[in-house]
Design a protein around this motif. Structure first.
Motif, PDB file in Angstrom:
ATOM      1  N   UNK A 169       0.837  -1.193   0.000  1.00 58.42           N
ATOM      2  CA  UNK A 169       0.000   0.000   0.000  1.00 58.42           C
ATOM      3  C   UNK A 169       0.878   1.251   0.000  1.00 58.42           C
ATOM      4  N   UNK A 170       0.285   2.386   0.351  1.00 59.01           N
ATOM      5  CA  UNK A 170       1.013   3.655   0.290  1.00 59.01           C
ATOM      6  C   UNK A 170       1.594   4.092   1.632  1.00 59.01           C
ATOM      7  N   UNK A 171       1.534   3.232   2.640  1.00 62.15           N
ATOM      8  CA  UNK A 171       2.079   3.560   3.953  1.00 62.15           C
ATOM      9  C   UNK A 171       3.598   3.720   3.872  1.00 62.15           C
ATOM     10  N   UNK A 172       4.103   4.740   4.544  1.00 60.04           N
ATOM     11  CA  UNK A 172       5.544   4.981   4.577  1.00 60.04           C
ATOM     12  C   UNK A 172       6.139   4.797   5.965  1.00 60.04           C
ATOM     13  N   UNK A 173       5.328   4.970   7.014  1.00 64.01           N
ATOM     14  CA  UNK A 173       5.830   4.825   8.383  1.00 64.01           C
ATOM     15  C   UNK A 173       4.875   3.996   9.218  1.00 64.01           C
TER      16      UNK A 173
END
Length: 309
Positions: free
Chosen positions: A269-273
């Motif tokens: 997905x687009x999660x970065x942290x």
């Protein structure tokens, strides 16, 4: 879906979610590689002790909460109150799933044994060797799962290994977890044999919280700006339902945070942290009841039918 059954590793940090900071780069790296979301919990029973909370939330995660409730529906003060006959083992429920539990908390270990886990103490695996504890534990965990020297053995002692960390068991617990996750990522690199067959779940909970809503940590999707005449047409979020019935004891705030990763198997997905805000805004999994987690993992291990969509 993989063409062969995966082998599962679950790292559960009890009460560590609020301690995560930008310095815990390995946790953030794993979240950015995989798919993230929430596991919802019910409200805490009245006058619950901390030790009871620890076991109750673990029971939710293992879909064994009903067995933790006494016959009259009251919250059981200790695990010993339960009749063993009310506790079907994980193996009996999930097609012979072979499970191991690493923990130091006495109540957690006792409950795990009642569910059929083979229970290890952390220092039983490290064997007091003069190496980094994380390196030793990672190596020994992978051996339990049938991974040795970067290769997959045909057979393994266990299908699933669960590490329970938290509740004041180790000094600098989150830093220790972060280092452990770094070692896991390094060993399961893309293109490696381990990476193709290892399904990793990192779960962080908030521990003891009040039953008052925390708007900054709420899973509820805002309906601000939605026409009131259309609001009734918006479907209920799936974590609020079970068997077609509305659940009336859901705690909408402070859920467990979960990041899952298996190279070329889990979507990205687009999660970065690794954070509540990122999971809510960019996570692909949104929320599901905590008691559905083990069903999802067992499916990846070819030990259960698919749950949900």
């Amino acid at each position: 879906m993989a063409d062969k059954p995966s082998r599962g590793l679950v790292l559960y940090g009890d009460g560590l979610a609020h301690l995560i900071s930008p310095s815990h780069t390995n946790l953030h790296s794993l979240a950015a590689r995989g798919v993230c979301g929430f596991l919802s919990l019910p409200h805490s029973p009245h006058a619950e002790t901390e030790d009871e909370r620890v076991v109750r939330e673990l029971a939710q995660l293992l879909d064994s909460h009903d067995a933790y409730i006494s016959n009259n529906g009251e919250h059981a003060p200790t695990v010993e109150c339960q009749q063993t006959s009310l506790l079907p083992t994980i193996s009996e429920r999930f097609m012979g799933l072979r499970t191991a539990l690493l923990a130091t908390n006495a109540s957690v270990k006792r409950f795990g044994r009642k569910l059929g886990f083979t229970v290890f103490q952390f220092d039983e695996l490290t064997n007091y060797l003069n190496e980094s504890p994380q390196d030793v534990i990672i190596s020994e965990i992978f051996k339990l799962l049938g991974f040795q020297e970067g290769r997959i053995l045909e057979t393994s002692q266990f299908d699933l290994v669960l590490l329970h960390v938290g509740h004041g068991e180790k000094e600098n617990e989150l830093e220790w977890v972060n280092n452990l996750v770094g070692g896991i990522i390094q060993t399961a690199q893309p293109g490696s044999e381990v990476g193709s067959r290892l399904h990793v779940s990192i779960i962080m909970s908030y521990g003891a919280v009040s039953n008052d809503e925390d708007p900054n940590l709420s899973m509820l999707i805002s309906q601000k700006g939605i026409n009131s005449n259309l609001s009734l047409l918006i479907p209920r979020q799936s974590y609020t339902m079970k068997g077609g019935n509305l659940l009336n004891n859901i705690r909408h705030h402070c859920p467990m945070l979960i990041a899952q990763w298996q190279e070329a198997v889990t979507r990205k997905d687009m999660v970065e942290t690794f954070s509540f805000k990122e999971f809510k805004e960019h996570g692909a999994n949104l929320a599901m009841p905590a008691d559905r987690f083990l069903h999802e993992v067992a499916f990846k291990l070819w030990k259960a039918p698919k749950y949900g969509a």
